[in-house]
Scaffold this active site. Structure first.
Site, PDB file in Angstrom:
ATOM      1  N   LYS A   1       4.415   5.309   4.897  1.00 62.23           N
ATOM      2  CA  LYS A   1       3.727   4.016   4.871  1.00 62.23           C
ATOM      3  C   LYS A   1       3.608   3.397   6.262  1.00 62.23           C
ATOM      4  O   LYS A   1       3.294   2.216   6.387  1.00 62.23           O
ATOM      5  CB  LYS A   1       4.478   3.065   3.935  1.00 62.23           C
ATOM      6  CG  LYS A   1       4.575   3.585   2.495  1.00 62.23           C
ATOM      7  CD  LYS A   1       5.362   2.646   1.610  1.00 62.23           C
ATOM      8  CE  LYS A   1       5.500   3.212   0.195  1.00 62.23           C
ATOM      9  NZ  LYS A   1       6.263   2.319  -0.704  1.00 62.23           N
TER      10      LYS A   1
ATOM     11  N   PRO B   1       0.829  -1.207   0.000  1.00 66.31           N
ATOM     12  CA  PRO B   1       0.000   0.000   0.000  1.00 66.31           C
ATOM     13  C   PRO B   1       0.866   1.261   0.000  1.00 66.31           C
ATOM     14  O   PRO B   1       1.864   1.328   0.709  1.00 66.31           O
ATOM     15  CB  PRO B   1      -0.794  -0.117   1.305  1.00 66.31           C
ATOM     16  CG  PRO B   1      -0.768  -1.568   1.640  1.00 66.31           C
ATOM     17  CD  PRO B   1       0.543  -2.073   1.142  1.00 66.31           C
ATOM     18  N   GLU B   2       0.475   2.241  -0.816  1.00 62.38           N
ATOM     19  CA  GLU B   2       1.217   3.497  -0.820  1.00 62.38           C
ATOM     20  C   GLU B   2       0.666   4.416   0.271  1.00 62.38           C
ATOM     21  O   GLU B   2      -0.299   4.089   0.961  1.00 62.38           O
ATOM     22  CB  GLU B   2       1.149   4.124  -2.212  1.00 62.38           C
ATOM     23  CG  GLU B   2       1.754   3.194  -3.273  1.00 62.38           C
ATOM     24  CD  GLU B   2       2.222   3.885  -4.532  1.00 62.38           C
ATOM     25  OE1 GLU B   2       2.599   5.071  -4.463  1.00 62.38           O
ATOM     26  OE2 GLU B   2       2.243   3.232  -5.596  1.00 62.38           O
TER      27      GLU B   2
ATOM     28  N   ARG C   1      12.786  -2.707  -8.951  1.00 58.94           N
ATOM     29  CA  ARG C   1      11.399  -2.275  -9.131  1.00 58.94           C
ATOM     30  C   ARG C   1      11.174  -1.872 -10.581  1.00 58.94           C
ATOM     31  O   ARG C   1      12.083  -1.388 -11.262  1.00 58.94           O
ATOM     32  CB  ARG C   1      11.071  -1.081  -8.214  1.00 58.94           C
ATOM     33  CG  ARG C   1      11.273  -1.345  -6.734  1.00 58.94           C
ATOM     34  CD  ARG C   1      10.337  -2.418  -6.203  1.00 58.94           C
ATOM     35  NE  ARG C   1       8.941  -2.056  -6.354  1.00 58.94           N
ATOM     36  CZ  ARG C   1       8.261  -1.332  -5.455  1.00 58.94           C
ATOM     37  NH1 ARG C   1       8.868  -0.876  -4.370  1.00 58.94           N
ATOM     38  NH2 ARG C   1       6.982  -1.068  -5.646  1.00 58.94           N
TER      39      ARG C   1
END
Length: 323
Positions: free
Chosen positions: A52, A2-3, A303
Site C-alpha cells: 500500500k 485503498p488496497e 476489522r
C-alpha cells in the site's frame, strides 16, 4: 483504505504522466514544505509500489514515500497529453471511477488554485497531482526507503509490476519471473509455524503487503479456508494456492480498477458491479452463492471479517468422520 491494486495503479499513473520529467514540488498546506524543497526541480526516474506504499525516485537519489492510509487521496489534472485516473484514494468508495481530461475544457494553463489541505503538489509541463490526507509523506534516502520496505511482506503484484516494467523496456522477463517466484516462496515461509489465524495473518503487512479487508475475505472464501485456522497448520501446497489466488484477483483489480472476485456462473441477475462483485464481503446475513449457509460477520482485531461457515469449515482431524 485503498488496497494494493489501487496503489499499483497509482504507480503506473505517475510513470505514465510524470516519468522522465522535471517536476516542481511544493506543499500548499505547508506541512511538507521543507521536504518538498529537497526534490523540487528534480527529474522523476522511477515510480513503484510495494503493498500500500508508493515510492517515487528522483534523479538526485532521493525517494518520496507516500502511504495514503484511511483518508489520503491523489487527484490529477492536465492537458491532452496528461491522461489517467482523475483521483485515487479515500474517501472514494470501493470501486474506482476513472476519467481523462474533460472535453471542451479549454487550453491547459497550469494547475488550479489548491482546494482543501493539499500536503504535496507535483507539477510538470502538462499536468499536476495533488496529495491530501496521507498517513505518510516523506522524502528518504535509498537506504531509508529500503529499510521501510524491508519491514513489509512480499507483494502479490510483483509479477504484474514486472510485466509493466517490461512494457516500458525495463529489466528482463527472467529477472521479473525470478522476483515473482521468490515472493511466493517468501509468503509460504512466513506462514510456516505461525499460530496466528490466517484471517488475521493476511492483514498483517509484515506477512503480506497490499491485502486489505476485501481481498482477505474473498480469497479465503475462494480457497475454502476457515479464517480462524492457525496459519502454521496450512500446508505449503495450500499456502502456495492461497498466494496464487491472491495474485490472480489482485492482478484483475489492477486491470479493471475495481475488485470483482466472483465467477460469472455464481452471480445473480443484475449488474456485476457492485451487486455481484463479492462472495462474502459485506454480504452478512445473505445466502452464500454456493451453498445454503448464510454469510457471517465478526470483528477480529478491530476489522470486520466475513466468511461462509458452510464453505469455509474447519479442517476435520485425521480419523474423525465428517458430519
Amino acid at each position: 483504505m485503498p488496497e494494493g491494486h489501487s496503489v499499483h495503479r497509482l504507480a503506473r499513473q505517475f510513470d505514465d504522466v510524470f516519468g522522465g520529467q522535471v517536476l516542481a514540488v511544493s506543499s500548499p498546506q505547508g506541512r511538507f514544505a521543507a521536504a518538498a524543497t529537497l526534490i523540487d526541480g528534480q527529474q522523476l526516474l522511477t515510480s513503484r509500489a510495494h503493498g500500500k506504499q508508493l515510492y517515487l525516485g528522483f534523479a538526485n537519489d532521493l525517494v518520496l514515500r507516500v502511504h495514503l492510509g484511511l483518508y489520503g487521496a491523489w487527484s490529477f489534472g492536465g492537458d491532452e497529453h496528461f491522461t489517467g485516473a482523475s483521483s485515487i484514494g479515500a474517501p472514494r468508495k470501493v470501486g474506482e471511477t476513472e476519467q481523462g481530461p474533460a472535453e471542451g475544457s479549454g487550453p491547459y494553463d497550469g494547475p488550479p488554485e489548491p482546494v482543501g489541505q493539499v500536503r504535496a503538489r507535483l507539477v510538470s509541463a502538462h499536468g499536476w497531482a495533488d496529495l491530501r490526507g496521507p498517513s505518510a509523506c516523506e522524502v528518504l534516502t535509498p537506504e531509508e526507503a529500503y529499510a521501510v520496505r524491508a519491514k513489509l511482506g512480499p507483494d502479490p503484484l510483483t509479477i504484474a509490476a514486472g510485466e509493466f516494467e517490461l512494457s516500458k523496456g525495463r529489466g528482463t522477463a527472467e529477472e521479473h519471473l525470478a522476483a515473482a517466484r521468490a515472493a511466493r516462496r517468501d509468503f509460504v515461509s512466513r506462514l510456516d509455524g505461525r499460530r496466528t489465524p490466517i484471517g488475521t495473518a493476511l492483514m498483517d503487512q509484515g506477512i503480506l503487503a497490499g491485502v486489505g479487508n476485501i481481498y482477505r475475505a474473498e480469497t479465503l472464501f475462494r480457497t475454502r479456508l476457515d479464517p480462524y485456522l492457525p496459519s502454521g497448520q496450512i500446508s505449503a501446497r495450500k499456502a502456495g494456492m492461497l498466494w496464487d489466488d491472491i495474485v490472480e484477483i489482485m492482478t484483475d483489480g489492477v486491470r479493471d480498477g475495481k475488485i470483482i472476485t466472483t465467477s460469472p456462473a455464481h452471480r445473480d441477475d443484475g449488474p456485476v458491479w457492485p451487486d455481484n462483485a463479492y462472495y462474502t464481503y459485506q454480504r452478512q446475513g445473505r445466502g452464500c452463492r454456493l451453498c445454503s449457509s448464510k454469510i457471517l460477520l465478526a470483528e477480529v482485531a478491530g476489522r470486520k471479517l466475513y466468511w461462509c461457515p458452510g464453505c469455509q469449515r474447519p479442517p476435520t482431524p485425521h480419523g474423525v468422520p465428517k458430519p
